[in-house]
Design a protein around this motif. Structure first.
Motif, PDB file in Angstrom:
ATOM      1  N   ARG A   2     -16.123  64.322  18.324  1.00  0.00           N
ATOM      2  CA  ARG A   2     -17.815  63.748  18.134  1.00  0.00           C
ATOM      3  C   ARG A   2     -18.157  64.363  19.950  1.00  0.00           C
ATOM      4  O   ARG A   2     -19.276  64.422  20.324  1.00  0.00           O
ATOM      5  CB  ARG A   2     -18.111  62.555  18.288  1.00  0.00           C
ATOM      6  N   VAL A  97     -12.815  73.270  11.326  1.00  0.00           N
ATOM      7  CA  VAL A  97     -13.274  71.904  11.751  1.00  0.00           C
ATOM      8  C   VAL A  97     -14.721  72.537  12.746  1.00  0.00           C
ATOM      9  O   VAL A  97     -15.485  72.090  12.795  1.00  0.00           O
ATOM     10  CB  VAL A  97     -12.195  71.233  12.611  1.00  0.00           C
ATOM     11  N   SER A 101     -17.979  72.127  11.696  1.00  0.00           N
ATOM     12  CA  SER A 101     -18.959  70.727  12.201  1.00  0.00           C
ATOM     13  C   SER A 101     -19.308  71.018  13.728  1.00  0.00           C
ATOM     14  O   SER A 101     -20.039  70.139  13.743  1.00  0.00           O
ATOM     15  CB  SER A 101     -17.875  69.193  13.160  1.00  0.00           C
TER      16      SER A 101
END
Length: 178
Positions: A2, A97, A101
């Motif tokens: 993140r 991922v 994401s």
């Protein structure tokens, strides 16, 4: 992960904001220096290659870096649009991922670019017209995003015509980032 995404977004936003003072260019005059001289991700760009691929006349480069993230914005000598923003961030994520994401929902997959890649149209925003974006995860674990914004009032079909050219430019950049 993140933090990596936030760093890419923050760095790209800072570059765009720095270049968007009422559509004017920063106080830097037009330069005949290569784009790489601006530092940051500009080291991966060459005015002649970018202009030839996209059919533009970009001649001013502004580079920035923050931690493991690097950005570059190219624009015409008079400032404003069209502009091209490149951001590069090191990562540890894998293709699964990235796809789940990082890649935007509804984006079109791009074959033969990095480990996984996408492209999508960009709607007009603020003082900018429509554009296109290409993002990918490189084989050496970098998240790269290349975004082209055209001038306000440019028809959407012109941005759609630019999208495959932007993908071809992305493939050149990907080869240089191995």
């Amino acid at each position: 992960m993140r933090r990596v995404l936030l760093a890419v977004v923050a760095l790209s936003a800072m570059l765009v904001a720095a270049c968007d003072d009422a559509g004017a260019s920063p106080s830097a005059p037009a330069s005949t220096a290569p784009a790489a001289a601006a530092g940051g991700a500009c080291q991966l760009l060459d005015f002649a290659a970018v202009n030839a691929k996209l059919g533009l006349q970009l001649s001013v480069a502004m580079g920035a870096s923050m931690g493991n993230s690097f950005s570059c914005a190219l624009e015409p000598a008079g400032g404003g649009y069209p502009d091209l923003v490149l951001s590069v961030t090191s990562t540890t994520i894998d293709a699964d991922v990235y796809s789940a994401s990082i890649a935007p929902q509804g984006a079109q997959a791009v074959p033969d670019l990095g480990l996984v890649a996408y492209q999508r149209p960009l709607p007009p925003a603020d003082k900018a017209g429509p554009g296109a974006e290409v993002g990918w995860l490189t084989g050496n674990k970098r998240i790269i995003k290349l975004a082209l914004r055209l001038a306000s009032g440019t028809p959407d079909d012109k941005a759609a015509e630019a999208a495959p050219k932007l993908v071809e430019l992305a493939k050149l950049i990907d080869l240089s980032s191995l």
